[in-house]
Design a protein around this motif. Structure first.
Motif, short mmCIF file in Angstrom:
data_model
loop_
_atom_site.label_atom_id
_atom_site.label_comp_id
_atom_site.label_asym_id
_atom_site.label_seq_id
_atom_site.Cartn_x
_atom_site.Cartn_y
_atom_site.Cartn_z
N THR A 58 0.17 3.73 5.29
CA THR A 58 1.59 3.33 5.21
C THR A 58 2.42 4.23 4.29
O THR A 58 3.59 3.95 4.05
N GLN A 59 1.86 5.31 3.81
CA GLN A 59 2.60 6.26 2.98
C GLN A 59 3.04 7.46 3.83
O GLN A 59 2.46 7.72 4.90
N PRO A 60 4.03 8.22 3.38
CA PRO A 60 4.48 9.38 4.16
C PRO A 60 3.37 10.39 4.44
O PRO A 60 3.39 11.07 5.47
N GLU A 61 2.37 10.49 3.54
CA GLU A 61 1.29 11.47 3.70
C GLU A 61 0.11 10.92 4.50
O GLU A 61 -0.97 11.53 4.52
N GLU A 62 0.28 9.82 5.15
CA GLU A 62 -0.80 9.14 5.88
C GLU A 62 -1.53 10.07 6.86
O GLU A 62 -0.91 10.84 7.57
N THR A 121 0.79 -1.23 0.00
CA THR A 121 0.00 0.00 0.00
C THR A 121 0.82 1.29 0.00
O THR A 121 0.25 2.37 -0.05
N GLY A 122 2.13 1.17 0.06
CA GLY A 122 2.92 2.39 0.05
C GLY A 122 4.32 2.24 0.62
O GLY A 122 5.29 2.70 0.04
N ASP A 123 4.43 1.59 1.76
CA ASP A 123 5.72 1.37 2.39
C ASP A 123 6.48 0.32 1.58
O ASP A 123 6.05 -0.84 1.51
N CYS A 165 -2.80 -6.08 1.42
CA CYS A 165 -3.89 -5.29 0.84
C CYS A 165 -4.32 -4.18 1.80
O CYS A 165 -4.01 -4.21 2.99
N SER A 166 -5.07 -3.22 1.28
CA SER A 166 -5.38 -2.01 2.05
C SER A 166 -6.17 -2.23 3.34
O SER A 166 -5.89 -1.55 4.33
N PRO A 167 -7.17 -3.15 3.40
CA PRO A 167 -7.86 -3.32 4.68
C PRO A 167 -6.93 -3.76 5.80
O PRO A 167 -7.02 -3.28 6.93
N MET A 168 -5.99 -4.67 5.48
CA MET A 168 -5.07 -5.16 6.51
C MET A 168 -4.05 -4.08 6.88
O MET A 168 -3.71 -3.90 8.06
N ALA A 169 -3.57 -3.36 5.88
CA ALA A 169 -2.61 -2.28 6.16
C ALA A 169 -3.27 -1.20 7.02
O ALA A 169 -2.64 -0.67 7.94
N THR A 170 -4.53 -0.89 6.74
CA THR A 170 -5.24 0.14 7.50
C THR A 170 -5.43 -0.27 8.95
O THR A 170 -5.22 0.53 9.88
N ALA A 171 -5.82 -1.52 9.18
CA ALA A 171 -5.98 -2.01 10.55
C ALA A 171 -4.66 -1.95 11.31
O ALA A 171 -4.63 -1.58 12.49
N SER A 172 -3.56 -2.27 10.63
CA SER A 172 -2.25 -2.23 11.30
C SER A 172 -1.86 -0.80 11.66
O SER A 172 -1.28 -0.55 12.72
N ASN A 222 9.86 -12.28 -20.02
CA ASN A 222 8.95 -12.21 -18.89
C ASN A 222 8.63 -10.75 -18.56
O ASN A 222 9.48 -9.87 -18.71
N VAL A 223 7.40 -10.51 -18.09
CA VAL A 223 6.97 -9.17 -17.69
C VAL A 223 6.40 -9.25 -16.27
O VAL A 223 5.57 -10.12 -15.98
N ALA A 224 6.85 -8.37 -15.40
CA ALA A 224 6.29 -8.28 -14.04
C ALA A 224 5.47 -7.00 -13.94
O ALA A 224 5.98 -5.91 -14.20
N PHE A 225 4.20 -7.15 -13.60
CA PHE A 225 3.32 -5.98 -13.43
C PHE A 225 3.22 -5.67 -11.95
O PHE A 225 2.73 -6.48 -11.16
N ALA A 226 3.71 -4.50 -11.55
CA ALA A 226 3.66 -4.08 -10.15
C ALA A 226 2.28 -3.51 -9.84
O ALA A 226 1.85 -2.53 -10.43
N CYS A 227 1.60 -4.15 -8.90
CA CYS A 227 0.22 -3.78 -8.56
C CYS A 227 0.15 -3.34 -7.10
O CYS A 227 0.50 -4.10 -6.20
N GLU A 228 -0.30 -2.12 -6.87
CA GLU A 228 -0.43 -1.63 -5.49
C GLU A 228 -1.47 -2.48 -4.76
O GLU A 228 -2.40 -3.01 -5.36
N GLY A 229 -1.27 -2.63 -3.46
CA GLY A 229 -2.16 -3.50 -2.69
C GLY A 229 -1.91 -4.95 -3.04
O GLY A 229 -0.77 -5.39 -3.16
#
Length: 241
Positions: free
Chosen positions: A209-213, A16-18, A135-142, A97-104
């Motif tokens: 989890t981002q600096p602007e949280e 999610t950001g970190d 994912c974002s729900p777990m990151a938010t709870a933490s 090969n291609v790696a797609f970086a997906c947030e969350g």
């Protein structure tokens, strides 16, 4: 002459950001893959996924920004997925090969799912591997320092941007409700929660989890928050057991 095989497409969850929330496996695949794709940022600026992976890739790797517009028109979205799939296929069919970086996480309401589906429809022989992540729900709870659920509590996760009308029904059976993409419908949600006297049972984390949280507790005095796209709301409808 030996014919090259088709490259593998990796859907890599990057959290999610970190940047430290990337798994060891995700980090390895990002470092081993020569082409790194990710959603293009708004107005061609650096997007969140690209920021997260900046520490894990090198200048020697090919960056492949893909355009996924922030809109709800299905035809325009399908066209964007088709164009993105064609750009990725340019490398896959060469055996690259291609790696797609997906947030969350790639399996929870992710852009990658539509890209992968489009590629499968046109090139069913392509191998696609999903790498799970935070994912974002777990990151938010933490970030809040609380459990998301306890005991027998039921959990509902709703993409609020598309399903805010279903909130009344879900409030009837869920103990804990997570609203994703709540920013654009926040005023409507706030009014519903006010009527039900639930505003002091609600928490919002913006850019977890981002600096602007930012964290908002007890929304009684916040009817008009100007939230960013990356904002998540947790509603504790009933007391924990």
């Amino acid at each position: 002459m030996i014919k090259k095989g088709i490259g593998t497409l990796y859907g890599v969850s990057v959290g999610t950001g970190d940047p430290e929330l990337i798994t060891v496996k995700a980090q390895r695949i990002l470092q081993e893959t020569s082409v790194i794709a990710f959603p293009m940022g708004v107005s061609c600026k650096q997007g969140l996924a690209e920021k997260i992976i900046a520490n894990w890739i090198t200048p020697q790797q090919k960056k492949l920004p893909l355009n996924f517009p922030y809109l709800q028109d299905k035809q325009q979205l399908k066209q964007a997925w088709k164009e993105a799939a064609e750009r990725v296929w340019e490398y896959l069919h060469q055996g690259i090969n291609v790696a797609f970086a997906c947030e969350g996480d790639v399996s929870l309401y992710s852009t990658f799912s539509y890209l992968a589906q489009t590629i499968r429809e046109n090139h069913p022989q392509v191998t696609i591997q999903l790498i799970p992540g935070v994912c974002s729900p777990m990151a938010t709870a933490s970030v809040l320092g609380i459990p998301l659920t306890l005991g027998s509590q039921t959990l509902a996760i709703i993409p609020a941007l598309y399903n805010v009308a279903e909130l009344d029904q879900v409030l009837g059976w869920a103990d804990v409700i997570v609203l994703l993409k709540v920013s654009s419908v926040y005023p409507q949600v706030w009014k519903k929660l006010e009527k039900l006297n639930l505003l002091d049972h609600v928490l919002i984390v913006e850019r977890a989890t981002q600096p602007e949280e930012k964290i908002y507790r007890n929304l009684t005095y916040h009817p008009n928050l100007n939230l960013s796209y990356f904002s998540l709301m947790i509603i504790y409808v009933r007391e924990r057991q």
